[in-house]
Write an enzyme that holds these catalytic residues in place. Structure first.
Site, mmCIF file in Angstrom:
data_model
loop_
_atom_site.group_PDB
_atom_site.id
_atom_site.type_symbol
_atom_site.label_atom_id
_atom_site.label_comp_id
_atom_site.label_asym_id
_atom_site.label_seq_id
_atom_site.Cartn_x
_atom_site.Cartn_y
_atom_site.Cartn_z
ATOM 1 N N LYS A 1 0.828 -1.224 0.000
ATOM 2 C CA LYS A 1 0.000 0.000 0.000
ATOM 3 C C LYS A 1 0.860 1.272 0.000
ATOM 4 C CE LYS A 1 -3.937 -2.275 2.226
ATOM 5 N NZ LYS A 1 -5.019 -2.134 3.242
ATOM 6 N N TYR B 1 -12.567 -1.767 -4.153
ATOM 7 C CA TYR B 1 -13.112 -1.910 -2.798
ATOM 8 C C TYR B 1 -14.639 -1.816 -2.760
ATOM 9 C CZ TYR B 1 -8.484 -1.937 -0.674
ATOM 10 O OH TYR B 1 -7.217 -2.287 -0.284
ATOM 11 N N PHE C 1 -15.643 3.474 6.686
ATOM 12 C CA PHE C 1 -14.316 3.965 6.300
ATOM 13 C C PHE C 1 -14.076 3.904 4.795
ATOM 14 C CE2 PHE C 1 -14.049 -0.531 7.565
ATOM 15 C CZ PHE C 1 -13.514 -1.097 6.417
ATOM 16 N N ARG D 1 -2.357 -14.360 5.007
ATOM 17 C CA ARG D 1 -2.957 -13.544 6.074
ATOM 18 C C ARG D 1 -2.230 -13.757 7.402
ATOM 19 N NH1 ARG D 1 -7.631 -10.654 4.552
ATOM 20 N NH2 ARG D 1 -8.482 -10.654 6.650
ATOM 21 N N THR E 1 -5.490 -6.690 10.851
ATOM 22 C CA THR E 1 -5.777 -5.448 10.126
ATOM 23 C C THR E 1 -5.211 -4.235 10.858
ATOM 24 O OG1 THR E 1 -7.861 -6.473 9.441
ATOM 25 C CG2 THR E 1 -7.646 -4.097 9.083
ATOM 26 N N ARG F 1 2.612 -6.431 8.970
ATOM 27 C CA ARG F 1 1.945 -5.217 9.495
ATOM 28 C C ARG F 1 2.576 -4.758 10.810
ATOM 29 N NH1 ARG F 1 -4.119 -7.030 7.566
ATOM 30 N NH2 ARG F 1 -4.193 -5.779 5.658
ATOM 31 N N ASN G 1 -2.018 0.340 6.517
ATOM 32 C CA ASN G 1 -1.538 -0.899 7.132
ATOM 33 C C ASN G 1 -0.662 -1.747 6.198
ATOM 34 O OD1 ASN G 1 -3.578 -1.838 5.542
ATOM 35 N ND2 ASN G 1 -4.736 -2.838 7.162
ATOM 36 N N HIS H 1 -2.180 -5.438 1.547
ATOM 37 C CA HIS H 1 -3.482 -6.091 1.406
ATOM 38 C C HIS H 1 -3.247 -7.577 1.205
ATOM 39 C CE1 HIS H 1 -7.431 -7.133 -0.296
ATOM 40 N NE2 HIS H 1 -6.760 -7.770 -1.234
ATOM 41 N N GLU I 1 -9.480 -10.381 -7.650
ATOM 42 C CA GLU I 1 -8.560 -9.263 -7.446
ATOM 43 C C GLU I 1 -7.342 -9.372 -8.370
ATOM 44 O OE1 GLU I 1 -9.916 -8.760 -2.767
ATOM 45 O OE2 GLU I 1 -7.903 -9.510 -3.212
HETATM 46 P P1 ATP Z 1 -7.056 -6.041 3.450
HETATM 47 O O1 ATP Z 1 -8.375 -6.347 2.778
HETATM 48 O O2 ATP Z 1 -6.446 -4.706 3.037
HETATM 49 O O3 ATP Z 1 -6.072 -7.160 3.408
HETATM 50 P P2 ATP Z 1 -8.220 -6.761 5.958
HETATM 51 O O4 ATP Z 1 -8.838 -7.890 5.215
HETATM 52 O O5 ATP Z 1 -7.348 -7.072 7.137
HETATM 53 O O6 ATP Z 1 -7.357 -5.843 5.007
HETATM 54 P P3 ATP Z 1 -10.733 -5.381 5.725
HETATM 55 O O7 ATP Z 1 -11.784 -5.490 6.777
HETATM 56 O O8 ATP Z 1 -10.891 -6.110 4.447
HETATM 57 O O9 ATP Z 1 -9.342 -5.741 6.433
HETATM 58 O O10 ATP Z 1 -10.545 -3.839 5.418
HETATM 59 C C1 ATP Z 1 -9.931 -3.399 4.198
HETATM 60 C C2 ATP Z 1 -9.002 -2.243 4.501
HETATM 61 O O11 ATP Z 1 -9.782 -1.138 4.926
HETATM 62 C C3 ATP Z 1 -8.016 -2.457 5.643
HETATM 63 O O12 ATP Z 1 -6.851 -3.112 5.261
HETATM 64 C C4 ATP Z 1 -7.711 -1.050 6.066
HETATM 65 O O13 ATP Z 1 -6.774 -0.442 5.184
HETATM 66 C C5 ATP Z 1 -9.045 -0.361 5.878
HETATM 67 N N1 ATP Z 1 -9.784 -0.324 7.136
HETATM 68 C C6 ATP Z 1 -10.378 -1.372 7.782
HETATM 69 N N2 ATP Z 1 -10.975 -0.978 8.909
HETATM 70 C C7 ATP Z 1 -10.756 0.362 8.994
HETATM 71 C C8 ATP Z 1 -11.116 1.371 9.935
HETATM 72 N N3 ATP Z 1 -11.817 1.082 11.026
HETATM 73 N N4 ATP Z 1 -10.714 2.643 9.690
HETATM 74 C C9 ATP Z 1 -10.002 2.950 8.563
HETATM 75 N N5 ATP Z 1 -9.632 2.044 7.636
HETATM 76 C C10 ATP Z 1 -9.993 0.776 7.843
HETATM 77 MG MG MG Z 2 -9.916 -7.604 3.400
#
Ligand code: ATP
Ligand code: MG
Length: 140
Positions: free
Chosen positions: A11, A51, A59, A87, A93, A104, A114, A117, A128
């Site tokens: 990212k 997304y 968010f 993961r 996350t 992370r 973070n 992805h 994706e």
């Molecule tokens: P990713 O999909 O990026 O691997 P993830 O699966 O751990 O992350 P998701 O729940 O899919 O988490 O959320 C997608 C992305 O949205 C997160 O990686 C983070 O960048 C952002 N995100 C998630 N929760 C929050 C939040 N509470 N506030 C701001 N950004 C958030």
């Molecule tokens: Mg995710």
């Protein structure tokens, strides 16, 4: 049966901080092989589309703005049980909750910024990956 491919993006916080090479090293050291990779930047429309599954979450706008704010590295990765294994490698996350030694924990600065992805299912990994790469660009 779980599949052997997943999809990742490094990212904008991590590319901007110069962590790209170190993150790629960690991924390779963990036993993943890279099947396709590109350095690129998402437009706001690209990020909205990527997304779209999160469009109802509070968010979403922050996420779209953030993910289009700078360069990213997109890649398709291969390893047994790829989605779950990747993961585990990236950690929770929220980097404050990520386990020691995870990407992370080492490189992320906040829940939004973070570092990486990782796909959450075999189905999403395929969707994706195809968002960024044509069939011709994916190595066998
Ligand atoms: P990713 O999909 O990026 O691997 P993830 O699966 O751990 O992350 P998701 O729940 O899919 O988490 O959320 C997608 C992305 O949205 C997160 O990686 C983070 O960048 C952002 N995100 C998630 N929760 C929050 C939040 N509470 N506030 C701001 N950004 C958030
Ligand atoms: Mg995710």
């Amino acid at each position: 049966m779980s599949g052997n491919r997943t999809f990742t993006m490094i990212k904008p916080d991590a590319t901007g901080a110069g962590h790209t090479g170190k993150i790629i090293d960690k991924i390779i050291e963990a036993g993943f092989s890279i099947k396709a990779m590109k350095w690129t930047q998402l437009s706001k429309e690209d990020a909205q589309a990527f997304y779209a599954v999160h469009s109802e979450r509070p968010f979403y706008e922050e996420l779209v703005d953030y993910m289009s704010s700078g360069p990213i590295v997109a890649a398709i990765l291969e390893k047994d049980n790829a989605v779950a294994s990747f993961r585990d490698l990236i950690g929770a996350t929220n980097p404050a909750e990520a386990a020691e030694g995870t990407i992370r924990k080492m490189f992320a600065t906040s829940i939004a910024a973070n570092a990486v992805h990782g796909s959450d299912s075999d189905e999403n990994a395929a969707i994706e990956g195809s968002f960024y790469f044509s069939e011709r660009e994916k190595t066998k």
